[in-house]
Design an enzyme around this catalytic site. Sequence first.
Site, PDB file in Angstrom:
ATOM      1  N   GLY A 102       0.809  -1.207   0.000  1.00 59.63           N
ATOM      2  CA  GLY A 102       0.000   0.000   0.000  1.00 59.63           C
ATOM      3  C   GLY A 102       0.845   1.261   0.000  1.00 59.63           C
ATOM      4  O   GLY A 102       2.039   1.235  -0.318  1.00 59.63           O
ATOM      5  N   GLY A 104       2.165   3.080   2.350  1.00 57.75           N
ATOM      6  CA  GLY A 104       3.354   3.060   3.192  1.00 57.75           C
ATOM      7  C   GLY A 104       4.512   2.372   2.506  1.00 57.75           C
ATOM      8  O   GLY A 104       5.675   2.799   2.622  1.00 57.75           O
ATOM      9  N   ASP A 127      -7.854  -2.438   0.274  1.00 49.40           N
ATOM     10  CA  ASP A 127      -8.582  -1.192   0.534  1.00 49.40           C
ATOM     11  C   ASP A 127      -8.926  -0.410  -0.729  1.00 49.40           C
ATOM     12  O   ASP A 127      -9.802   0.456  -0.693  1.00 49.40           O
ATOM     13  CB  ASP A 127      -7.770  -0.292   1.471  1.00 49.40           C
ATOM     14  CG  ASP A 127      -7.499  -0.943   2.811  1.00 49.40           C
ATOM     15  OD1 ASP A 127      -8.350  -1.737   3.258  1.00 49.40           O
ATOM     16  OD2 ASP A 127      -6.432  -0.679   3.410  1.00 49.40           O
ATOM     17  N   ARG A 162     -34.466  -9.691  11.666  1.00 56.85           N
ATOM     18  CA  ARG A 162     -33.471  -8.866  12.348  1.00 56.85           C
ATOM     19  C   ARG A 162     -32.796  -7.867  11.409  1.00 56.85           C
ATOM     20  O   ARG A 162     -32.817  -8.004  10.187  1.00 56.85           O
ATOM     21  CB  ARG A 162     -32.400  -9.759  12.980  1.00 56.85           C
ATOM     22  CG  ARG A 162     -32.838 -10.381  14.293  1.00 56.85           C
ATOM     23  CD  ARG A 162     -31.741 -11.210  14.898  1.00 56.85           C
ATOM     24  NE  ARG A 162     -32.176 -11.771  16.178  1.00 56.85           N
ATOM     25  CZ  ARG A 162     -31.773 -12.937  16.662  1.00 56.85           C
ATOM     26  NH1 ARG A 162     -30.917 -13.675  15.986  1.00 56.85           N
ATOM     27  NH2 ARG A 162     -32.215 -13.376  17.829  1.00 56.85           N
TER      28      ARG A 162
END
EC number: 2.7.1.11
Length: 320
Positions: A102, A104, A127, A162
């Site tokens: 990514g 970084g 991501d 639900r």
Amino acid sequence: MKRIGILTSGGDAPGMNAAVRAVAGKAMAEGLEAYGINYGFAGLVAGDIHKIEAADLDGVIQRGGTLLYSARYPEFAHEEGQLKGIEQLKRFGIDALVVIGGDGSYHGALRLTEHGYNTIGLPGTIDNDIPYTDFTIGFDTAVNTNVQALDRIYDTAHSHDRTFVVEVMGRGAGDVALWSGVSIGATAIVVPEVDWDMEEIANKIKHNRANGHRSNLIVLAEGVMGAQEFVEKLSEYGDFDARGNTIAHMQRGGNPTAKDRVMASKMGAYAVELLLAGKGGLAVGIQNNQLVNHNILDLFESKHDVEVSLDKLNEEISFK
């Protein structure tokens, strides 16, 4: 140039192995040697490096995770760590590097290029938050994993009337949530890039129930808040018998989809071509189904465009 190094860094993503295979395979086809660096930049500094043989690549294209392992190593942001890494590159006679990860990881790739080692970055992250590429390696697989999980959650939600709030990954970007949510017909998709209102979501659930819809699924991007916190805030507007659920690290594992395998293969081979042309400090991407490259510095000054129109689409085609 005789030897190319390969490392995977940061969070793992399905398809990383396909990228490693493509880089190594293309290098060998061009008469070069490929060296694998285990555990990312941490392994580079430690000298955890080995030659990749053709037999090492058997069966890896269909495997999730990364055969080179991965780690986060913030120390590489400092020149001391970078110089230690360069010492190891010299020790093993590695002339250039391909880094898969990514944003970084791209910082590390840029630093190595500045120190004289041409380095190419490949976007390996579920991501999908890297600029100048339509999709990142691993994103498609992660979305498909989510769809399988959400389909199963829908079954039990429908059985018990639900509401489920399902948190998905994406860090600060909403791509994973948007694509997953549209794919399963979510009641609502909540992402950082789109304004939303809890009362409106609550009213939509009430409206759906009043009109015979037995279950409601809300897909929540982790960059907004956690699933349980969302459930607690939602309960302030009514009793929805809501449950929070987090798919979590399942999204980062599993066999990569055909799309991720092919995309990673294209990018990996292209990275070697760029290195053979004497280029470095570049990030590879795919835009409009075409391979592209951009200066890594440009990525740091840009922002990935999230397809926020998917949220509007989901609203328009949802049952009212």
